[in-house]
Design a protein around this motif. Structure first.
Motif, PDB file in Angstrom:
ATOM      1  N   GLN A  85       0.825  -1.200   0.000  1.00  0.00           N
ATOM      2  CA  GLN A  85       0.000   0.000   0.000  1.00  0.00           C
ATOM      3  C   GLN A  85       0.862   1.254   0.000  1.00  0.00           C
ATOM      4  N   GLY A  86       1.940   1.233   0.775  1.00  0.00           N
ATOM      5  CA  GLY A  86       2.799   2.405   0.890  1.00  0.00           C
ATOM      6  C   GLY A  86       4.014   2.313  -0.009  1.00  0.00           C
ATOM      7  N   GLU A 166      -4.326  -1.967  -2.393  1.00  0.00           N
ATOM      8  CA  GLU A 166      -4.704  -0.682  -2.977  1.00  0.00           C
ATOM      9  C   GLU A 166      -3.802  -0.309  -4.157  1.00  0.00           C
ATOM     10  N   PRO A 167      -3.751  -1.161  -5.181  1.00  0.00           N
ATOM     11  CA  PRO A 167      -2.841  -0.909  -6.311  1.00  0.00           C
ATOM     12  C   PRO A 167      -3.214   0.292  -7.158  1.00  0.00           C
ATOM     13  N   THR A 168      -4.445   0.795  -7.033  1.00  0.00           N
ATOM     14  CA  THR A 168      -4.855   1.933  -7.851  1.00  0.00           C
ATOM     15  C   THR A 168      -4.740   3.270  -7.117  1.00  0.00           C
ATOM     16  N   ALA A 169      -4.234   3.252  -5.876  1.00  0.00           N
ATOM     17  CA  ALA A 169      -4.045   4.512  -5.145  1.00  0.00           C
ATOM     18  C   ALA A 169      -3.060   5.397  -5.902  1.00  0.00           C
ATOM     19  N   PHE A 170      -3.334   6.687  -5.938  1.00  0.00           N
ATOM     20  CA  PHE A 170      -2.497   7.707  -6.591  1.00  0.00           C
ATOM     21  C   PHE A 170      -2.593   7.678  -8.117  1.00  0.00           C
ATOM     22  N   LEU A 171      -3.380   6.763  -8.693  1.00  0.00           N
ATOM     23  CA  LEU A 171      -3.458   6.665 -10.145  1.00  0.00           C
ATOM     24  C   LEU A 171      -4.678   7.419 -10.677  1.00  0.00           C
ATOM     25  N   ASP A 172      -4.512   8.047 -11.857  1.00  0.00           N
ATOM     26  CA  ASP A 172      -5.665   8.640 -12.524  1.00  0.00           C
ATOM     27  C   ASP A 172      -6.519   7.521 -13.113  1.00  0.00           C
ATOM     28  N   ALA A 195      -6.766  -8.479  -4.615  1.00  0.00           N
ATOM     29  CA  ALA A 195      -6.524  -7.040  -4.607  1.00  0.00           C
ATOM     30  C   ALA A 195      -7.464  -6.359  -3.631  1.00  0.00           C
ATOM     31  N   VAL A 196      -6.910  -5.546  -2.755  1.00  0.00           N
ATOM     32  CA  VAL A 196      -7.704  -4.677  -1.892  1.00  0.00           C
ATOM     33  C   VAL A 196      -8.018  -3.408  -2.674  1.00  0.00           C
ATOM     34  N   LEU A 197      -9.297  -3.105  -2.824  1.00  0.00           N
ATOM     35  CA  LEU A 197      -9.719  -1.901  -3.521  1.00  0.00           C
ATOM     36  C   LEU A 197     -10.734  -1.147  -2.669  1.00  0.00           C
TER      37      LEU A 197
END
Length: 264
Positions: A85-86, A166-172, A195-197
């Motif tokens: 996540q980080g 949270e693989p989509t964090a910070f992504l447009d 995947a955690v979303l």
């Protein structure tokens, strides 16, 4: 299909009070499980328990038909990849060097990468649409760009099971869709993934299966079309939800608010 991950009666967490309680889940090759739930309900704890970064107080975890405790770290890394996540410190490395770290479990005694390893890394960067980051310093990247490199690093491990927090964090939006499209394509080719979303609509678009966690308990689990229903999501998040069907057949979810009710 091969069962890659089998979790039975798992209870885990920090201190005397477990965050997770009696969680069961089985992930097979060719399945993408998305874990949904409110903040603090144990989604990341679940993945960390599988990795061995979080001790559990009760239950069993099997990875590729072996008890979790039987796995030696290097052998585990050849079969299971992790997108945290980080962000980890990456100062002084180029994008390509960061991604090549994913080849470490496959390297020989001296830990030297080969032209073949570099070719694999560049191919994955191209696949994810971020080949331009290969020579760029990590200090000069945005959070979203570094997030894409963490996914690339996991993919070059060539694992059987992929865990993503949270693989989509910070992504447009475009990169969210692009990243999950590449994960789903590999799942369709035989990879297993969890995947955690936080985005229910991304879960509806890409997941084969969904696990709903609330207050550390499993609220529902199973094939995505069966689990992702308005009533279950209302129970999961404690807010009224709207569900609609797009012309393509995709189901769309949104919270019902005073403003949406008034048509604003």
């Amino acid at each position: 299909m091969d069962t890659l991950l089998d979790i039975q009666g798992l209870s885990a967490g920090y201190g005397p009070a477990p965050v997770l309680r009696d969680v069961d889940c089985a992930v097979r090759a060719g399945e993408l499980w998305v874990v949904l739930g409110p903040n603090g309900t144990g989604k990341s704890t679940l993945l960390k328990s599988v990795l061995g970064a979080m001790p559990w107080t009760r239950g069993r975890i099997h990875l590729l038909a072996r008890e979790r405790g039987e796995w030696e770290a290097r052998a585990l890394a050849r079969n299971v990849a992790w997108v945290p996540q980080g962000f980890e410190p990456a100062e002084g490395f180029s994008g390509l060097e960061l991604v090549l770290m994913g080849r470490s479990p496959h390297l020989g005694l001296w830990g030297l990468t080969s032209a073949s390893d570099e070719a694999v890394a560049r191919e994955v960067l191209e696949e994810l649409g971020v080949a331009y980051l290969a020579e760029r310093s990590c200090e000069a990247m945005s959070g979203g760009e570094r997030r894409m490199l963490l996914l690339a690093r996991a993919l070059v491990q060539q694992p059987k099971l992929l865990l993503l927090d949270e693989p989509t964090a910070f992504l447009d939006v475009a990169h969210q869709v692009g990243a999950l499209e590449r994960v789903r394509a590999r799942v369709d080719a035989g990879l297993g993934a969890v995947a955690v979303l936080h985005d229910v609509n991304l879960a509806a678009a890409f997941a084969t299966h969904v696990l709903l966690l609330r207050d550390g308990h499993v609220l529902a689990r199973g094939p995505a079309p069966e689990v992702l229903q308005r009533e279950r999501l209302e129970a999961l998040y404690g807010v009224p939800m709207e569900m609609a069907s797009a012309p393509s057949g995709a189901r769309l979810f949104a919270p019902r608010t005073r403003w949406t009710a008034e048509g604003r």
